[in-house]
Design an enzyme around this catalytic site. Structure first.
Site, PDB file in Angstrom:
ATOM      1  N   TYR A  41      -7.171  41.038  87.539  1.00  0.00           N
ATOM      2  CA  TYR A  41      -6.450  41.403  86.312  1.00  0.00           C
ATOM      3  C   TYR A  41      -7.445  41.993  85.318  1.00  0.00           C
ATOM      4  CZ  TYR A  41      -2.703  41.359  82.898  1.00  0.00           C
ATOM      5  OH  TYR A  41      -1.758  41.734  81.991  1.00  0.00           O
ATOM      6  N   LYS A  96      17.299  40.871 105.348  1.00  0.00           N
ATOM      7  CA  LYS A  96      16.688  42.139 105.783  1.00  0.00           C
ATOM      8  C   LYS A  96      15.188  42.126 105.500  1.00  0.00           C
ATOM      9  CE  LYS A  96      18.494  45.340 107.019  1.00  0.00           C
ATOM     10  NZ  LYS A  96      19.275  46.138 107.975  1.00  0.00           N
TER      11      LYS A  96
END
Length: 432
Positions: A41, A96
């Site tokens: 970060y 999925k």
């Protein structure tokens, strides 16, 4: 409690087990020290952001975009449930996503949209497209799905695929290619009747024409009968397959035909109609959970029939999982800008050819079946065949390169196949 009630109870318990659902996000880089945090970060993250700002193509080098698929639904055509809305669609979309991960090592976010406006669906997907390497449209009703996919393909430079259309079509085409070979029938002369004219059926019809079926040998039927040129207010998707031949009903259309493909509803095909078909007929009865004609009824009517269904408890299940993970894997790996006809046909050929190869013992063990081999009861590979990933994905990637839609062509195909062979095993090791 009967079997169906037990299955529902087990399914609900499976999904409710903590943590609820089937997905989670895991970091792919170390996060153990202050230095790790600084790189992941602030301030380290500024470096890739600046690089991407100068060259947007760097997003594939410094982020997960190249292995990330967005699975998007408006909940208007969920499985066999119909228009049940985006909330009810979420378990399916998560499903999925886990299949993409399991079979092809692809990460996916499921996104359910609270709109049934095609324009708003298009706008939403266009807005989020920078996040993803590809978009899997799912469970969107016809004819809206045609407009949505076509518009997005024109606007975006990433692969867009409505799996209900093209995933189904690819597996159907592969199975038909092998069934015709077993019946000693030339696809150019095969006469095909399709019952159902929704998204999947239209895509099947288009791909079968590309595979070699003659337009004059293709007849589409829907709930009103044969789709004819004199029917008023035909949607363009149906009009493209309308006939002016003097046939009006399925009974008239199917007599003497070689192939019946059903993507409609249960029990629309009778034994008498099956008996009226040509020698060694081919029947793909794909309505779920109950097919257009049962396996037993079709076999009783014509012992010489070659039959496939959408069910796992009979031979020759037509299952989309044989196609969509590998279509996306191959497309992502060459940073394809689209999924074109050549890539779909390459998947068809790879699936069909794999079914003709000797079946590994590991596959027979996984399914508790011995002596599996190419024939009337084995038209397609099994979903847990480990060879699918390398063979189908490679065929798709090669087709993308050959047709000029690959932005990152593969140079070393041996290394690529070896990486694919390790991919799922490595992913499973990480998850344990």
């Amino acid at each position: 409690m009967d079997i169906q009630e037990t299955y529902v109870t087990d399914a609900l318990a499976y999904h409710a087990q903590a943590p609820a659902g089937k997905l989670r996000i895991c970091p792919t880089k170390p996060l153990h020290t202050q230095q790790d945090l600084a790189l992941a970060y602030s301030p380290g993250v500024a470096a890739p952001s600046e690089a991407i700002a100068k060259d947007k193509r760097k997003i594939y080098e410094y982020t997960a975009k190249g292995n990330l698929v967005g699975i998007v639904s408006d909940g208007t055509a969920v499985l066999g449930l119909g228009n049940v809305g985006p909330e009810a669609a979420k378990p399916v979309m998560e499903g999925k996503a886990v299949l993409l991960k399991k079979f092809a090592g692809i990460d996916a976010f499921d996104i359910e949209l609270s709109t049934q406006s095609s324009a708003e669906v298009i706008q939403a997907i266009t807005a989020i497209a920078p996040t993803f390497g590809a978009i899997n449209l799912e469970d969107i009703k016809a004819p809206a799905c045609f407009e949505i996919e076509e518009t997005l393909r024109e606007r975006l430079q990433i692969p867009i695929m409505h799996d209900d259309q093209h995933g189904t079509a690819i597996v159907v085409a592969a199975a038909l290619r092998n069934a015709l070979a077993l019946a000693h029938k030339d696809i150019r002369h095969a006469r095909v009747v399709m019952h159902g004219a929704g998204a999947g059926a239209i895509a099947c019809a288009k791909l079968l024409l590309a595979l070699g079926v003659a337009p004059t040998h293709m007849t589409l039927c829907d709930s009103q009968g044969v789709i004819r040129t004199d029917r008023p207010a035909l949607h363009p998707s149906k009009a493209a397959f309308a006939t002016d031949r003097p046939i009006h009903t399925l009974q008239e259309a199917i007599s003497g035909q070689d192939v019946f493909i059903g993507l409609s509803k249960a029990d629309v095909l009778t034994q008498a109609q099956v008996r009226s078909m040509a020698k060694q007929p081919i029947i793909f009865a794909l309505a779920n959970p109950n097919p257009e004609i049962s396996y037993e009824a079709a076999k009783a009517a014509r012992p010489d029939v070659i039959i496939a269904t959408g069910r796992s408890d009979y031979p020759n299940q037509i299952n989309n999982v044989l196609s969509f993970p590998y279509i996306f894997r191959g497309a992502l790996d060459v940073q394809a800008t689209q999924i074109n006809e050549a890539m779909k046909l390459a998947a068809v050929e790879a699936l069909a050819e794999l079914a003709q190869q000797p079946v590994p013992a590991s596959v027979e063990q996984a399914y508790g079946q011995q002596g599996l081999s190419f024939g009337e009861a084995y038209l397609l590979p099994k979903p847990f065949d480990p060879r699918l990933l390398a063979l189908v994905s490679t065929a798709v990637a090669q087709a993308a390169i050959h047709t000029g839609v690959a932005m990152q062509p593969i140079q070393d195909w041996t290394a690529y196949r070896e990486r694919l062979a390790r991919l799922v095993t490595d992913e499973e090791t990480l998850q344990r």
